[in-house]
Motif scaffolding. Structure first.
Motif, PDB file in Angstrom:
ATOM      1  N   SER A  22     -71.119  37.750   8.518  1.00 12.54           N
ATOM      2  CA  SER A  22     -70.448  37.863   9.814  1.00 12.54           C
ATOM      3  C   SER A  22     -71.496  37.959  10.918  1.00 12.54           C
ATOM      4  N   GLU A  50     -63.535  41.931  18.258  1.00 14.04           N
ATOM      5  CA  GLU A  50     -63.540  42.065  16.803  1.00 14.04           C
ATOM      6  C   GLU A  50     -63.582  40.695  16.123  1.00 14.04           C
ATOM      7  N   ARG A  53     -67.189  39.491  16.386  1.00 13.18           N
ATOM      8  CA  ARG A  53     -68.066  40.303  15.542  1.00 13.18           C
ATOM      9  C   ARG A  53     -67.870  39.998  14.066  1.00 13.18           C
ATOM     10  N   ASP A  54     -66.620  39.707  13.665  1.00  9.58           N
ATOM     11  CA  ASP A  54     -66.310  39.511  12.249  1.00  9.58           C
ATOM     12  C   ASP A  54     -66.318  38.049  11.832  1.00  9.58           C
ATOM     13  N   HIS A 105     -67.559  34.607  10.463  1.00 11.25           N
ATOM     14  CA  HIS A 105     -68.574  34.310   9.452  1.00 11.25           C
ATOM     15  C   HIS A 105     -69.193  32.935   9.666  1.00 11.25           C
TER      16      HIS A 105
END
Length: 432
Positions: free
Chosen positions: A74, A57, A60-61, A63
């Protein structure tokens, strides 16, 4: 191979040799890419459901980008809004090829697959809407079960070691191309945020320049790559989903060859980027889109909440009913005669296989449900629906694989080794 009666066309008959070669080349790349896609999806699911799921996570998140230009996205959004533009560029090129030299070039040949594809989009959407309405759920996800993932479907066929005749594969490819067009229109019309008309006008101006460069036969990647990046950035800033820029550029590429050309710009571009799209772009998107938490409670919600249940029913039941019924009634309406070497059971198997709706379904699911919790449920529903469709299609296809193998071997036989299958040298054109 029997000829069709006078006044009746042969449905799923032998393809013209140039069309057959083009289909085989395109599907070979998609099959390899589909196997990589399957691997990426499995990695994402396993990774997201291990103790290292938090790291997944975080990646994936995370930025990065250029905040001053409004491009601070992201990793997950870069793959969805950025990398998938390459996938839609390939889709645009394939759509243009179908319209100019493929199955969609004349109304007579286009009618049957187009009607089948439209029914294959309308029935899943209606089934989702009925399920959501009956359960008091959100209607926002009506478009999620509409699209077929050709790469995933071909990967399933590869794993099964099937030998589908070229006509069946071409029909599946045409369905997917029309599906992609439907998905593009849905994304452009229904998932456009507040428009920035200045940026949209600039994007259209860039596309006009792109068209003029093609019209005046300007060559050189140094013209098109920077222009494509600027067009993508402007389209993203305008509020229209950025992948629309890829489709537009694909449709603008010239498909016909000049006398001094061995390949058209569309052919050259597709040859270069199709492997990248199938083998890198789509698997990376899957890696960061398919990582959903799987637990007993999460699986139960897929079948008890109206939104994810509507997605599963749309993919597994809606796709099958829509494509099969659309194909059957379109064949009756157009007086097309089914290839006597095949049966309507083969069309049913393809209709079930078309219920595999992975890449575009995941993308539309993210756009339709901004709430992360609901988006996760819908993603899980896409995965489960696609898995169920793949399993059912596997059963149907394996039952007929002996027939497929015989037809495939007959199509491939080249006893004089001249590079042209023997069937094309002994079969009159009227029988194709």
């Amino acid at each position: 191979m029997a000829a069709a009666p006078r006044g009746r066309s042969l449905f799923l008959g032998l393809l013209p040799l140039p069309e057959r070669n083009a289909v085989i080349q395109a599907l070979r790349t998609e099959t390899v890419g589909g196997l990589v896609l399957l691997a990426a999806a499995v990695v994402a699911l396993v990774w997201a459901n291990t103790p290292w799921g938090g790291a997944y996570e975080q990646i994936r998140d995370a930025h990065f980008g250029i905040p001053a230009l409004g491009l601070d996205l992201s990793v997950g959004h870069w793959t969805a809004d950025g990398l998938l533009t390459v996938f839609f560029l390939v889709a645009g090129i394939e759509l243009k090829r179908e319209l100019v030299v493929g199955e969609l070039r004349t109304p007579a040949t286009a009618a049957l697959p187009v009607i089948a594809a439209i029914c294959g989009m309308a029935v899943p959407a209606a089934l989702y809407a009925a399920t959501a309405s009956a359960g008091g759920g959100s209607m926002e996800g009506w478009a999620v079960p509409m699209a077929t993932d050709i790469a995933f479907a071909l990967a399933v066929l590869a794993v099964l070691s099937t030998h589908l005749p070229a006509a069946l594969r071409a029909f599946l490819l045409t369905l997917a191309v029309v599906d992609d067009l439907g998905a593009i229109l849905v994304i452009a019309v229904f998932f456009t945020s507040d428009l920035n008309f200045a940026a949209l006008g600039a994007a259209v101006a860039c596309l006009t320049v792109f068209h003029l460069l093609q019209r005046f036969r300007v060559h050189g990647w140094w013209w098109y790559v920077p222009l494509g990046i600027v067009t993508w950035a402007l389209m993203y800033t305008s509020g229209v989903h950025a992948t629309v820029a890829g489709v537009a550029m694909g449709l603008l590429l010239r498909t016909t060859r000049d006398k001094d050309e061995t390949a058209s710009p569309a052919e050259r571009t597709s040859h270069l980027i199709h492997p990248v799209s199938a083998g890198v772009v789509v698997p990376l998107f899957a890696l960061f889109a398919a990582g959903v938490g799987i637990s007993g409670a999460a699986l139960a919600e897929v079948f008890t909440r109206p939104e994810p249940l509507g997605v599963v029913l749309g993919l597994v039941v809606g796709k099958t009913l829509g494509i099969f019924a659309g194909t059957y009634f379109a064949a009756r309406f157009t007086r097309a005669r089914l290839n006597p070497d095949l049966a309507w059971a083969d069309v049913l198997a393809l209709a079930v296989l078309a219920g595999i709706g992975f890449t575009v379904a995941l993308l539309i699911g993210e756009l339709a449900f901004p709430d992360p919790a609901m988006a996760e449920r819908v993603k899980a529903a896409v995965l489960i629906g696609s898995l169920l469709a793949a399993g059912l299609a596997a059963l149907l296809v394996r039952r007929r694989n002996g027939i497929y193998r015989r037809l495939y071997e007959e199509e491939e036989r080249d006893e004089d080794h001249d590079g042209i299958p023997d069937i094309y040298q002994r079969t009159p054109a009227t029988e194709r």
